[in-house]
Scaffold this motif. Structure first.
Motif, short mmCIF file in Angstrom:
data_model
loop_
_atom_site.label_atom_id
_atom_site.label_comp_id
_atom_site.label_asym_id
_atom_site.label_seq_id
_atom_site.Cartn_x
_atom_site.Cartn_y
_atom_site.Cartn_z
N GLY A 277 27.87 -27.87 17.93
CA GLY A 277 28.92 -27.50 17.11
C GLY A 277 29.87 -26.43 17.18
O GLY A 277 30.58 -26.06 16.27
N MET A 278 29.97 -26.08 18.46
CA MET A 278 30.97 -24.93 19.01
C MET A 278 31.55 -25.55 20.38
O MET A 278 30.97 -26.58 20.94
N GLY A 279 32.50 -24.90 21.08
CA GLY A 279 32.92 -25.10 22.32
C GLY A 279 32.72 -23.80 23.04
O GLY A 279 32.33 -22.76 22.69
N ILE A 280 32.92 -24.32 24.41
CA ILE A 280 32.77 -23.07 25.62
C ILE A 280 34.18 -22.79 25.88
O ILE A 280 34.98 -23.43 25.96
N ALA A 281 34.51 -21.24 25.90
CA ALA A 281 35.72 -20.66 26.50
C ALA A 281 35.20 -19.46 27.36
O ALA A 281 34.39 -18.83 26.66
N PRO A 282 36.16 -19.20 28.28
CA PRO A 282 35.68 -17.93 29.00
C PRO A 282 36.03 -16.68 28.18
O PRO A 282 36.77 -16.62 27.10
N ASN B 258 35.92 -20.84 17.00
CA ASN B 258 34.77 -21.78 17.48
C ASN B 258 34.21 -21.86 18.67
O ASN B 258 34.06 -23.02 19.02
N THR B 259 34.63 -21.05 19.55
CA THR B 259 33.97 -21.00 20.87
C THR B 259 33.42 -19.50 21.14
O THR B 259 33.39 -18.75 20.45
N GLY B 260 32.73 -19.87 22.34
CA GLY B 260 31.95 -18.69 22.87
C GLY B 260 31.65 -18.94 24.24
O GLY B 260 32.04 -20.04 25.09
N HIS B 261 30.84 -17.99 25.00
CA HIS B 261 30.30 -17.86 26.29
C HIS B 261 29.03 -17.59 26.23
O HIS B 261 28.54 -16.79 25.31
N HIS B 262 28.06 -17.88 27.05
CA HIS B 262 26.59 -18.13 27.14
C HIS B 262 26.47 -16.52 27.77
O HIS B 262 26.87 -15.86 28.82
N HIS B 263 25.17 -16.17 27.27
CA HIS B 263 24.36 -14.93 27.76
C HIS B 263 22.96 -15.26 27.86
O HIS B 263 22.42 -15.84 26.74
N LEU B 264 22.58 -15.06 28.93
CA LEU B 264 21.09 -15.46 29.23
C LEU B 264 20.31 -14.29 29.36
O LEU B 264 20.35 -13.27 29.83
N LEU B 265 19.32 -14.21 27.95
CA LEU B 265 18.45 -13.12 28.09
C LEU B 265 17.08 -13.26 28.75
O LEU B 265 16.45 -14.14 28.52
#
Length: 149
Positions: free
Chosen positions: A64-69, A76-83
């Motif tokens: 439902g969204m895209g990846i952007a740095p 409608n984008t974001g980037h990952h954070h691993l908890l």
């Protein structure tokens, strides 16, 4: 004016992150991004209950969204954070600090190789926007638990 303010804040943010400091909460809260209702982040692998070696690959999923740095403001984008092994979830209204428990993937990465000591570990994904601020509402995965042998 908002774009100029955002650019200024990102510049300051880059300086502060270099010093290991965070954006003041009042500014971070102003940078929160809205998300589509169907947005979902999840861990593709490993699966909860898996037994893994000390070094293993974690694959991130997003619907439902895209990846952007980080630093790239695009709707409608974001980037990952691993908890990793967090005792409690971070404050979703402020910038996410980079720690051993909150791992940033600001380059837009969709997987990582993780090395953890033997034992049980909890992993969870949190998506954040261009300024490392979680979206509103937060897009966070269900936690998984793996055992490292």
């Amino acid at each position: 004016m908002k774009k100029i303010l955002s650019a200024f804040v990102i510049l300051i943010w880059a300086f502060l992150i270099g010093l290991g400091l965070a954006i003041p909460p009042v500014l971070a809260a102003e940078l929160a991004s809205d998300v589509p209702n169907n947005a979902q982040v999840y861990i593709i692998s490993p699966a909860t209950g898996d037994i893994v070696s000390e070094t293993f690959k974690v694959k991130f999923g997003l619907k439902g969204m895209g990846i952007a740095p980080a630093g790239i403001e695009k709707p409608n984008t974001g980037h990952h954070h691993l908890l990793v092994d967090l005792q409690e979830l971070p404050d979703f209204t402020v910038y996410l600090p980079a720690t051993d428990h909150i791992r940033h993937f600001g380059g837009g990465q969709t997987e990582t190789t993780l090395t953890l000591p033997p034992g049980k570990h909890q992993l969870q994904l949190l998506l954040a926007n261009y300024a490392h601020v979680p979206h509103e509402p937060p897009i966070i995965s269900e936690p998984i638990t793996v055992t490292v042998r």
